[in-house]
Design a protein around this motif. Structure first.
Motif, mmCIF file in Angstrom:
data_model
loop_
_atom_site.group_PDB
_atom_site.id
_atom_site.type_symbol
_atom_site.label_atom_id
_atom_site.label_comp_id
_atom_site.label_asym_id
_atom_site.label_seq_id
_atom_site.Cartn_x
_atom_site.Cartn_y
_atom_site.Cartn_z
ATOM 1 N N ASN A 109 0.814 -1.216 0.000
ATOM 2 C CA ASN A 109 0.000 0.000 0.000
ATOM 3 C C ASN A 109 0.850 1.270 0.000
ATOM 4 N N VAL A 110 2.151 1.129 0.183
ATOM 5 C CA VAL A 110 3.038 2.293 0.076
ATOM 6 C C VAL A 110 2.954 2.886 -1.330
ATOM 7 N N VAL A 146 -3.719 4.766 3.726
ATOM 8 C CA VAL A 146 -2.807 3.627 3.851
ATOM 9 C C VAL A 146 -3.111 2.834 5.120
#
Length: 281
Positions: free
Chosen positions: A79-80, A109
């Motif tokens: 998810n970065v 995030v």
């Protein structure tokens, strides 16, 4: 599966280009028009192959990363990509995000991490090289999305919108075909061994992938890659609700808490009026 999806999206784009060509120039058929255009402007269309090449790198890194990280850890860490996408949008489109929007992205995030379990387990095999590989995958995926946004929003180009899409999917099909043949020669895999067979479920998945791909192009024509990340996050929730409705899969507290954070992040991100991306020449 990806090859068939690219071919379907290419066929739809070709059909739309064909309709537009018949309206504007009845003397030329779409096939001849596109063929002549591709030959005469080949060097001008090569840059449209970049997303396909990036996604091949992403696919190769996915294979590696899934052997190093367990599935929950992988889904959370990847998810970065959301933050990398926002950074690239700022750099390429000269669009300055407000501090409150960065806070919203961090909440997004966190919400995605909670939705997907919220547990990270780094084993002894998950060293700095593995984390770097995951970061490379996230960066290539983000760059592909932002670059595709740049392609569909470009104004100073000789290619109309749907013709650009056709070329993007054409190069995507070519690259995926090479990848498919190479994988089959290397591993000796047939269609069944690659993980799918042709049935009703396969056709449904192909249809959904095609509609999703074309919808993404239309979305990026008017919005940006960050909005696509938000759409992807809401898709996770929609899939979970659909699984609960059709297959009685229970909705967990993690999902509810993640949905609340994602929704709040979406509201917070759009709270301040933002300008449209500025396309650089």
């Amino acid at each position: 599966m990806m090859l068939l999806s690219e071919l379907l999206k290419m066929a739809v784009s070709f059909a739309i280009v064909s309709i537009e060509t018949q309206r504007t120039n009845n003397k030329h058929k779409a096939g001849i028009y596109l063929g002549n255009d591709l030959r005469s402007n080949f060097s001008g269309s090569v840059y449209m192959s970049v997303p396909a090449l990036l996604y091949v790198v992403v696919n190769l890194l996915i294979f590696y990363n899934l052997t190093v990280f367990d599935a929950p850890t992988y889904r959370i860490l990847i998810n970065v990509r959301v933050l990398i996408t926002a950074i690239l949008v700022q750099i390429i489109f000269q669009k300055r995000l407000l501090p409150i929007q960065w806070v919203a992205l961090l909440i997004l995030v966190a919400g995605l991490g909670i939705t997907q379990g919220g547990q990270i387990s780094l084993s002894s095999t998950s060293g700095p090289l593995s984390l770097l590989s995951l970061l490379m995958q996230a960066s290539c995926s983000a760059l592909a999305g932002v670059y595709f946004q740049w392609l569909v929003q470009r104004q100073e180009t000789e290619f109309p919108f749907w013709q650009r899409n056709f070329y993007v999917y054409f190069y995507g099909a070519v690259v995926n075909a090479i990848f498919f043949v190479g994988k089959r020669c290397w591993f000796g895999s047939g269609a069944e061994e690659l993980g799918f067979s042709f049935n009703g479920a396969t056709c449904l998945v192909l249809f959904i992938q095609t509609v999703a791909g074309l919808s993404t192009a239309l979305l990026l024509k008017h919005l940006d890659a960050v909005a696509k990340e938000y759409a992807g996050s809401l898709e996770i929730v929609a899939v979970a609700v659909g699984a609960w409705f059709f297959f009685d899969v229970p909705i967990t507290y993690h999902l509810v808490a993640g949905f609340v954070l994602v929704s709040y992040s979406l509201w917070l991100y759009n709270r301040s009026e933002s300008t449209l991306p500025k396309i650089t020449k």
